[in-house]
Design an enzyme around this catalytic site. Structure first.
Site, PDB file in Angstrom:
ATOM      1  N   CYS A 131      10.742 -28.136  -7.334  1.00  0.00           N
ATOM      2  CA  CYS A 131       9.852 -27.788  -6.228  1.00  0.00           C
ATOM      3  C   CYS A 131       8.890 -26.666  -6.579  1.00  0.00           C
ATOM      4  CB  CYS A 131      10.685 -27.416  -5.009  1.00  0.00           C
ATOM      5  SG  CYS A 131      11.670 -28.803  -4.494  1.00  0.00           S
TER       6      CYS A 131
ATOM      7  N   GLU B 276      15.487 -13.876 -40.365  1.00  0.00           N
ATOM      8  CA  GLU B 276      16.143 -14.355 -39.148  1.00  0.00           C
ATOM      9  C   GLU B 276      15.340 -15.463 -38.471  1.00  0.00           C
ATOM     10  OE1 GLU B 276      16.106 -10.732 -36.910  1.00  0.00           O
ATOM     11  OE2 GLU B 276      17.950 -10.012 -37.806  1.00  0.00           O
TER      12      GLU B 276
ATOM     13  N   TYR C 155      14.406 -22.703 -28.098  1.00  0.00           N
ATOM     14  CA  TYR C 155      14.112 -21.982 -26.853  1.00  0.00           C
ATOM     15  C   TYR C 155      13.959 -22.908 -25.651  1.00  0.00           C
ATOM     16  CZ  TYR C 155      13.243 -18.284 -30.224  1.00  0.00           C
ATOM     17  OH  TYR C 155      13.365 -17.383 -31.250  1.00  0.00           O
TER      18      TYR C 155
HETATM   19  N1  LLP Z   1      14.804 -11.940 -34.887  1.00  0.00           N
HETATM   20  C1  LLP Z   1      14.534 -11.240 -33.775  1.00  0.00           C
HETATM   21  C2  LLP Z   1      14.922  -9.839 -33.700  1.00  0.00           C
HETATM   22  C3  LLP Z   1      13.892 -11.857 -32.704  1.00  0.00           C
HETATM   23  O1  LLP Z   1      13.626 -11.157 -31.615  1.00  0.00           O
HETATM   24  C4  LLP Z   1      13.532 -13.225 -32.788  1.00  0.00           C
HETATM   25  C5  LLP Z   1      12.877 -13.901 -31.681  1.00  0.00           C
HETATM   26  C6  LLP Z   1      13.852 -13.919 -33.978  1.00  0.00           C
HETATM   27  C7  LLP Z   1      14.476 -13.236 -35.003  1.00  0.00           C
HETATM   28  C8  LLP Z   1      13.545 -15.375 -34.157  1.00  0.00           C
HETATM   29  O2  LLP Z   1      12.185 -15.646 -34.121  1.00  0.00           O
HETATM   30  P1  LLP Z   1      11.646 -17.127 -34.408  1.00  0.00           P
HETATM   31  O3  LLP Z   1      11.875 -17.449 -35.855  1.00  0.00           O
HETATM   32  O4  LLP Z   1      12.381 -18.060 -33.526  1.00  0.00           O
HETATM   33  O5  LLP Z   1      10.205 -17.060 -34.066  1.00  0.00           O
HETATM   34  N2  LLP Z   1      11.162 -17.610 -26.041  1.00  0.00           N
HETATM   35  C9  LLP Z   1      10.018 -17.590 -26.927  1.00  0.00           C
HETATM   36  C10 LLP Z   1      10.340 -16.977 -28.272  1.00  0.00           C
HETATM   37  C11 LLP Z   1      10.895 -15.587 -28.182  1.00  0.00           C
HETATM   38  C12 LLP Z   1      11.283 -15.059 -29.526  1.00  0.00           C
HETATM   39  C13 LLP Z   1      12.114 -13.846 -29.374  1.00  0.00           C
HETATM   40  N3  LLP Z   1      12.601 -13.301 -30.585  1.00  0.00           N
HETATM   41  C14 LLP Z   1       9.487 -19.007 -27.076  1.00  0.00           C
HETATM   42  O6  LLP Z   1      10.025 -19.914 -26.472  1.00  0.00           O
HETATM   43  O7  LLP Z   1       8.495 -19.223 -27.765  1.00  0.00           O
END
Ligand code: LLP
Length: 448
Positions: A378, A307, A407
């Site tokens: 602000c 994912e 994100y």
């Molecule tokens: N699968 C699940 C169950 C997840 O919770 C996440 C990310 C992903 C896949 C995807 O992960 P990735 O490949 O994008 O690392 N807002 C934070 C990142 C939070 C990630 C949450 N879960 C940021 O801006 O770095």
């Protein structure tokens, strides 16, 4: 150093745009001193569309999706994590590439459905999905729901039974593996709100319950160890932990998972000095670890799902801003104020995230200025990039902040009643607005 503080010893890195390596998207090039992505002149695009503006390089996204598919092979599935970046155009792009989609909650599911995505290819996540969200997922015939707690197992069973259907599920397991990343985005450790623990026996109880409850078909297990991961060994550790657990499940319940979902998490280069692991290497590590562990446990090989979110879209994204003011504080630092900020990029304030930036209309020049790029909101914490090297800035210049495709749009806000930027897909010299800029009317649309 304090959060968001300036480093008095920092110096401009003198790099040109072309020297930014893995931070640049596939089609980025500098022509006539301007930055082009997808064959589109970004400075010109900014003037046409206005700023702040999210730009996404379609070729970069498809390249990453295809790299995942190649790395994991045709028997396994690549489910893009919609939380990283989602709108109807992205959903259509994913469908066209034959990818699956991981949605977090009812809103993302609604976006996917409205763009006609095959719901059999949807995996529904969330650590506290509401009764309504679960009913929506079941009625939409979502391919998989990932159950995160005992309450959800009972709810899914009841809602599916009431509707006379059987819902396929995975159980989210905490593998007790610690990934080397920011603690806010680390999820696989025992002390995490996500999933069922192994050491406390909750995972085993959940499997037993899922096998007994009516209306549920337990297809397998899910883990997600964290995000922005550079050192990938913890994925193999998680696989080993899962294989041991599967051996136990085989002997206790005669249950073998058909599916193992290993989540997302692969890191990307936000800074020129970052050296992320290649998708190919992640694929080789995971597929080998699974093949070896399941063969030695004499268990059938499960289908794998991955994912990825960030590693598909982050590098494809560039946020364009117009410089409004340059404030040189003698002996302190130089602030460059742009027409966006924490509303379109909360990651710097939230995680101390680092970004590379260039001036799109001076992209051929050396980055000889060291500045702090701040927004228009602000809050002193409204920063986009601290101690960023950029070309010497002047009001009217177009700042391009790189690596903002994941994100950023999805975590955007309307603080200060700021309208959210438009999203533009660029490809082969054509720019297409796929999500229009918000209007003031949008800001008031919910007011009664
Ligand atoms: N699968 C699940 C169950 C997840 O919770 C996440 C990310 C992903 C896949 C995807 O992960 P990735 O490949 O994008 O690392 N807002 C934070 C990142 C939070 C990630 C949450 N879960 C940021 O801006 O770095």
């Amino acid at each position: 150093m304090a959060h968001l503080a300036h480093d008095p010893n920092a110096r401009p890195d003198e790099r040109t745009t072309a020297q930014l390596g893995a931070v640049l998207s596939k089609t980025a090039e500098v022509k006539n001193d301007h930055l082009f992505v997808g064959g589109v002149d970004l400075a010109e695009l900014a003037r046409e569309q206005g700023t702040a503006l999210y730009v996404m390089d379609v070729a970069q996204i498809t390249q990453q999706l295809r790299a995942y598919k190649a790395a994991f092979g045709p028997d396994n599935r690549v489910a893009f994590a919609g939380k990283a970046f989602l709108n109807k155009a992205m959903v259509r792009l994913l469908a066209g590439e034959g990818c699956y989609l991981d949605v977090s909650g009812g809103g993302e599911l609604a976006i996917a459905r409205s763009a006609g995505f095959d719901t059999a290819h949807i995996i529904v996540h969330g650590n506290n999905k509401t009764e309504i969200e679960l009913a929506e997922a079941i009625e939409a015939t979502a391919g998989l729901i990932v159950a995160d707690c005992f309450e959800e197992l009972e709810r899914i069973s009841r809602l599916a039974t009431e509707r006379g259907v059987t819902q396929s599920i995975l159980l989210r397991i905490k593998p007790g593996v610690v990934a080397d990343t920011h603690e806010f985005i680390r999820t696989g450790a025992e002390d995490s709100k996500f999933g069922f623990g192994l050491s406390d026996g909750m995972a085993q109880t959940a499997v037993k319950m899922a096998l007994q409850l009516p209306g549920i078909r337990l297809k397998g297990l899910h883990v997600h160890i964290g995000s922005q991961i550079f050192a990938i060994a913890p994925y193999a550790e998680a696989v080993a932990v899962l294989a041991d657990f599967c051996t136990l499940l085989q002997s206790e319940y005669d249950f073998t998972p058909e599916v193992l979902d290993l989540g997302g998490g692969l890191g990307i280069a936000y800074q020129a000095s970052d050296e992320p692991t290649a998708i190919k290497e992640l694929g080789a590590l995971i597929t080998t670890a699974v093949a070896e562990a399941f063969a030695s446990a004499e268990l059938p090989l499960p289908q794998l799902i991955v994912e990825p979110g960030r590693s598909i879209v982050a590098t494809a994204g560039i946020t364009l801003y117009t410089v409004g003011a340059v404030k040189e504080l003698k002996g302190i630092r130089c602030y460059v104020a742009v027409d966006g900020g924490m509303t379109d990029n909360i990651r710097t304030a939230l995680y101390d995230a680092k970004y590379e930036a260039v001036i799109a209309n001076k992209a051929g020049c050396k980055r000889d200025a060291l500045v702090t790029i701040v927004g228009k909101h602000c809050e002193s914490g409204d920063v986009v990039a601290i101690d960023a090297s950029i070309q010497t800035p002047q009001p009217g210049d177009i700042v391009a902040v790189l690596g903002t495709g994941a994100y950023n749009a999805t975590m955007s806000s309307n603080y200060n009643a700021q309208v959210r930027p438009a999203v533009v897909f660029v490809e082969d010299g054509t720019a297409t607005v796929v999500q229009r800029r918000e209007t003031y009317a949008d800001l008031m649309a919910r007011d009664i």
